[in-house]
Design a protein around this motif. Structure first.
Motif, PDB file in Angstrom:
ATOM      1  N   ALA A 587      36.977  42.472  47.644  1.00  0.00           N
ATOM      2  CA  ALA A 587      37.657  41.842  46.506  1.00  0.00           C
ATOM      3  C   ALA A 587      36.652  41.158  45.589  1.00  0.00           C
ATOM      4  O   ALA A 587      36.784  41.199  44.353  1.00  0.00           O
ATOM      5  CB  ALA A 587      38.698  40.842  47.010  1.00  0.00           C
ATOM      6  N   ARG A 590      34.901  43.805  43.342  1.00  0.00           N
ATOM      7  CA  ARG A 590      35.782  44.733  42.618  1.00  0.00           C
ATOM      8  C   ARG A 590      35.182  45.170  41.293  1.00  0.00           C
ATOM      9  O   ARG A 590      35.368  46.307  40.853  1.00  0.00           O
ATOM     10  CB  ARG A 590      37.148  44.093  42.412  1.00  0.00           C
ATOM     11  CG  ARG A 590      37.128  42.780  41.610  1.00  0.00           C
ATOM     12  CD  ARG A 590      38.479  42.085  41.672  1.00  0.00           C
ATOM     13  NE  ARG A 590      38.501  40.866  40.866  1.00  0.00           N
ATOM     14  CZ  ARG A 590      38.055  39.693  41.290  1.00  0.00           C
ATOM     15  NH1 ARG A 590      37.546  39.587  42.518  1.00  0.00           N
ATOM     16  NH2 ARG A 590      38.111  38.622  40.512  1.00  0.00           N
ATOM     17  N   ARG A 591      34.411  44.279  40.638  1.00  0.00           N
ATOM     18  CA  ARG A 591      33.777  44.652  39.364  1.00  0.00           C
ATOM     19  C   ARG A 591      32.735  45.737  39.588  1.00  0.00           C
ATOM     20  O   ARG A 591      32.659  46.708  38.818  1.00  0.00           O
ATOM     21  CB  ARG A 591      33.126  43.421  38.737  1.00  0.00           C
ATOM     22  CG  ARG A 591      32.343  43.708  37.452  1.00  0.00           C
ATOM     23  CD  ARG A 591      31.878  42.417  36.827  1.00  0.00           C
ATOM     24  NE  ARG A 591      30.978  42.659  35.696  1.00  0.00           N
ATOM     25  CZ  ARG A 591      29.667  42.735  35.810  1.00  0.00           C
ATOM     26  NH1 ARG A 591      29.089  42.603  37.009  1.00  0.00           N
ATOM     27  NH2 ARG A 591      28.913  42.941  34.738  1.00  0.00           N
ATOM     28  N   ASP A 594      34.474  49.031  40.089  1.00  0.00           N
ATOM     29  CA  ASP A 594      34.962  49.593  38.819  1.00  0.00           C
ATOM     30  C   ASP A 594      33.834  50.276  38.056  1.00  0.00           C
ATOM     31  O   ASP A 594      34.005  51.391  37.530  1.00  0.00           O
ATOM     32  CB  ASP A 594      35.567  48.486  37.942  1.00  0.00           C
ATOM     33  CG  ASP A 594      36.885  47.961  38.497  1.00  0.00           C
ATOM     34  OD1 ASP A 594      37.505  48.676  39.305  1.00  0.00           O
ATOM     35  OD2 ASP A 594      37.278  46.844  38.124  1.00  0.00           O
ATOM     36  N   ARG A 653      41.735  50.022  38.268  1.00  0.00           N
ATOM     37  CA  ARG A 653      41.111  48.736  38.555  1.00  0.00           C
ATOM     38  C   ARG A 653      41.224  48.424  40.036  1.00  0.00           C
ATOM     39  O   ARG A 653      42.313  48.361  40.581  1.00  0.00           O
ATOM     40  CB  ARG A 653      41.780  47.636  37.737  1.00  0.00           C
ATOM     41  CG  ARG A 653      41.730  47.856  36.232  1.00  0.00           C
ATOM     42  CD  ARG A 653      40.316  47.862  35.709  1.00  0.00           C
ATOM     43  NE  ARG A 653      40.266  48.079  34.264  1.00  0.00           N
ATOM     44  CZ  ARG A 653      39.153  48.266  33.587  1.00  0.00           C
ATOM     45  NH1 ARG A 653      37.989  48.276  34.230  1.00  0.00           N
ATOM     46  NH2 ARG A 653      39.172  48.463  32.274  1.00  0.00           N
ATOM     47  N   HIS A 654      40.087  48.198  40.675  1.00  0.00           N
ATOM     48  CA  HIS A 654      40.090  48.045  42.117  1.00  0.00           C
ATOM     49  C   HIS A 654      40.712  46.736  42.585  1.00  0.00           C
ATOM     50  O   HIS A 654      41.039  46.605  43.771  1.00  0.00           O
ATOM     51  CB  HIS A 654      38.666  48.182  42.657  1.00  0.00           C
ATOM     52  CG  HIS A 654      38.191  49.605  42.673  1.00  0.00           C
ATOM     53  ND1 HIS A 654      37.652  50.206  41.555  1.00  0.00           N
ATOM     54  CD2 HIS A 654      38.200  50.543  43.652  1.00  0.00           C
ATOM     55  CE1 HIS A 654      37.333  51.461  41.846  1.00  0.00           C
ATOM     56  NE2 HIS A 654      37.660  51.693  43.100  1.00  0.00           N
ATOM     57  N   ALA A 655      40.896  45.789  41.697  1.00  0.00           N
ATOM     58  CA  ALA A 655      41.609  44.572  42.076  1.00  0.00           C
ATOM     59  C   ALA A 655      43.027  44.895  42.524  1.00  0.00           C
ATOM     60  O   ALA A 655      43.602  44.200  43.379  1.00  0.00           O
ATOM     61  CB  ALA A 655      41.642  43.598  40.905  1.00  0.00           C
ATOM     62  N   LEU A 658      42.717  48.402  45.691  1.00  0.00           N
ATOM     63  CA  LEU A 658      42.385  48.099  47.083  1.00  0.00           C
ATOM     64  C   LEU A 658      43.602  47.660  47.899  1.00  0.00           C
ATOM     65  O   LEU A 658      43.875  48.230  48.963  1.00  0.00           O
ATOM     66  CB  LEU A 658      41.280  47.041  47.136  1.00  0.00           C
ATOM     67  CG  LEU A 658      39.863  47.531  46.794  1.00  0.00           C
ATOM     68  CD1 LEU A 658      38.915  46.348  46.634  1.00  0.00           C
ATOM     69  CD2 LEU A 658      39.347  48.473  47.881  1.00  0.00           C
TER      70      LEU A 658
END
Length: 710
Positions: A587, A590-591, A594, A653-655, A658
């Protein structure tokens, strides 16, 4: 005239045979140029003869070179004659026929796809043929050799057609990594279906597991004698099309301008290559990687030998090299294990290990690349509130399915029984059922979440939505470690098997990362090396399973198919700890996920070091995969399907990806586990097989959708 490069996709490699198909050279120069090629082919024939001479002296019976020389000089040793005629010659003939068939099949598949990694293995031809044969056997149908070959041909042709159609980008050929990924995933699905049939119909499919790894053992000369003419006719047809194949290798546009019907030539090539592969599968089972290694070696040689780059010479050279690989592997197998032990270990295990090493070598020789993202959804139609609602709804679905899963199985329960168990008021029967069933449900939820999160990371780092954790070789390495413990410590408990799986996974990951670190863990090289390590690990695992007693083989097969059977809550603590540590770390990154999923340049501009970032993320993925596999065995497709489904729902967006991928993975494995222990209760199907069957249709749709939008 349009250049050949205009029709060759990025990432594909033109075969060596594509050079100068029409250039005549100086007057009288062609015969001189081809003299070296003919001499090399003659040398290959001599090597085959020497290998054959050694091959017929090996075996379990005490019949060696003196006895065989006595037969040649007119001796009348009845025992030697019986061994030679009934065992040695049929095995040798099978090796020759299969080597020729697979060597030529791989060469033609590489030529028509213009991809040096195309082969009966990477195009799932062997897996499709094997599935077709097992389906017929499951219905109790006994076919003659020719009938079995026809069935294998139909299955292999369907698989190859599917892989070629799905791996092509907009109809313009197929990239190397994309072709291998598509073929490997389709082969995984077909293999899961085959394994399910083997478990459901053990009496009717006895012996087919060992046969699935490719064995030259024969009961007589009849099968090889019947199939050899088919191989000869197929090669004669290919030689007739040799010039067209030379031109097709230059590119569709160039070949069309020179008067070649590209579609017809490609169709003829694929059909005949699949026919040759089906012959090999019918005779000996699928012997792995011969169709990749033999023609690839020939092409490497052809580049350095003037006049050898035409298919009229490449075809016989590939046939001879195929025989050298097959007979050489069989000779080495019997030298290493002895005549009696080598009977139990299929020749295909050795060729697969050799081919896997060769695949890794090709990957390391190739240029390390990381293509821009394709198929990743950066935005979705839903608003942010809508995306959060999707995640909440999915969490509720996991809870609901988990509760229903507690009720279903060989003994059906009611909701009140579960509530009584939670409050400690259940009766002895309900207490027993819930104490065994609840850990299984929790194991399915945790393992599904871990594999899905690991798949999300792998897809972002490799920048390919078709990738999954198995491409890192971690799953295969865990399998080797666990089966080693099962094999040599038959009374080992769960903790020892888990430790073995973790050590094997770590070793496989170290090999893959160590070999690809110099290139910055570039996605193309990472995928190919990982697949090579996975193939070698699978071959080693198969050898261990086949060489052990029946009890250990059944135990290992069940574990390799993925099962939550017999799990307890203490056994799930390592997996829970890894999840609780990994999720917050991911988490916070996450950036980086991306940006890595987008391209190489943007992260560099923003100050992200690509190598260390990829390595750290892949280490987390390895830890998640290893603990999940050690807890429940090998479960495929979860790390492939769940991340892509999550991106389709909430964007890239992986936020958001995930947590949703984790929930989707948990849901998929829980549903699969529930189906597996209820559909044939009191019998059970391993959860890994059910996930493959459930995930395969979605994956086919995913490949088709990616092809149309490429």
């Amino acid at each position: 005239m349009t250049s050949s490069a205009s029709s060759a996709p990025a990432g594909s490699a033109a075969p060596a045979g594509s050079a100068s198909p029409t250039g005549p050279g100086p007057a009288g120069g062609v015969p001189r140029l081809r003299l070296g090629a003919v001499a090399l082919i003659a040398l290959g024939v001599v090597i085959v003869a020497l290998l054959a001479a050694v091959h017929v002296t090996q075996g379990s019976a005490d019949v060696g070179l003196p006895e065989l020389l006595g037969l040649v000089t007119g001796g009348t040793d009845d025992q030697a004659t019986a061994v030679f005629v009934a065992s040695r010659v049929p095995r040798l003939a099978a090796g020759v026929v299969v080597g020729v068939a697979l060597g030529v099949a791989g060469l033609i598949l590489q030529s028509v796809s213009r991809n040096v990694l195309a082969s009966p293995d990477t195009l799932a031809v062997n897996a499709g043929s094997y599935l077709a044969v097992v389906v017929v056997a499951s219905f109790g149908i006994a076919l003659p050799v020719v009938g079995g070959g026809a069935v294998a041909f139909i299955g292999g042709l369907a698989a190859a057609g599917l892989v070629l159609a799905l791996s092509s980008a907009g109809g313009r050929g197929s990239g190397t990594a994309r072709l291998v990924l598509a073929g490997s995933a389709i082969a995984l699905a077909l293999t899961a279906l085959t394994t399910m049939l083997l478990l459901l119909f053990p009496e009717r499919t006895t012996g087919l597991y060992a046969w699935s790894n490719g064995t030259l053992a024969q009961t007589g000369i009849g099968p090889a004698a019947q199939l050899a003419p088919v191989v000869a006719v197929a090669i004669a047809v290919l030689c007739f099309f040799a010039r067209q194949l030379d031109l097709v290798a230059l590119g569709d546009d160039t070949a069309t301008v020179l008067g070649v019907d590209v579609r017809r030539t490609r169709l003829v090539g694929v059909v005949i290559a699949v026919l040759l592969s089906a012959v090999a599968v019918t005779l000996t089972g699928p012997i792995g990687f011969v169709g990749l290694a033999a023609p690839a070696i020939v092409r490497l040689i052809a580049v350095r030998v003037p006049g050898m780059q035409k298919h009229v010479l490449l075809i016989p050279a590939a046939a001879i090299m195929g025989v050298i690989v097959v007979l050489g592997a069989d000779v080495l197998l019997r030298l290493a294990f002895g005549g009696q032990a080598a009977v139990e270990v299929p020749t295909g295990v050795v060729t697969t290990i050799f081919g896997a090493v060769f695949l890794v070598a090709l990957a390391l020789r190739s240029r390390a690349t990381s293509e821009a993202a394709t198929g990743f959804v950066i935005g979705a139609g839903l608003s942010r509130r809508g995306r959060i609602a999707v995640i909440v709804a999915e969490a509720a679905a996991v809870v609901a399915v988990g509760f229903v899963s507690l009720l279903l199985g060989d003994a059906k329960l009611l909701g009140g029984d579960v509530l009584n168990w939670i409050t400690g008021q259940a009766g002895p029967l309900v207490e027993f059922v819930m104490n065994t069933r609840a850990p299984r449900v929790v194991a399915a939820i945790l393992a599904g979440a871990a594999l899905a999160v690991a798949g999300t990371v792998v897809q972002a780092v490799s920048r390919n939505p078709l990738a999954e954790p198995a491409i890192l070789g971690v799953t295969g390495g865990a399998g080797v470690g666990a089966v080693l413990v099962i094999t040599f410590v038959p009374l080992a408990g769960f903790a020892a098997i888990t430790a073995g799986g973790l050590v094997g996974a770590a070793a496989a990951a170290a090999i893959v990362f160590g070999l690809t670190l110099r290139g910055g863990l570039a996605s193309s090289r990472l995928i190919l090396v990982g697949l090579g390590v996975s193939a070698a690990a699978g071959a080693i695992t198969a050898m261990l399973i086949i060489a052990t007693d029946p009890y250990n083989a059944a135990k290992a097969l069940t574990w390799m198919s993925g099962s939550t059977y017999g799990r307890t809550f203490p056994q799930l603590i390592p997996l829970l700890v890894v999840l609780m540590v990994s999720l917050p770390v991911l988490a916070s990154m996450r950036r980086e996920l991306d940006l890595l999923a987008f391209d190489d340049d943007t992260p560099r501009v923003l100050g992200i070091r690509l190598g260390p970032a990829r390595l750290w993320l892949l280490v987390i993925s390895v830890a998640l995969t290893a603990t999940a596999v050690s807890a429940v065995g090998v479960i495929g497709f979860v790390g492939l399907v769940a991340p892509h489904a999550a991106r389709a729902l909430v964007g890239g967006r992986h936020a958001l990806v995930l947590p949703l991928a984790a929930l989707l993975g948990a849901l998929l494995v829980t549903v699969a586990d529930t189906i597996g222990r209820t559909v044939i209760a009191p019998g059970q199907l391993p959860a890994g097989l059910v996930t493959a069957v459930v995930g395969a249709p979605y994956f086919v749709w995913l490949l088709w959708r990616a092809r149309r939008t490429a």
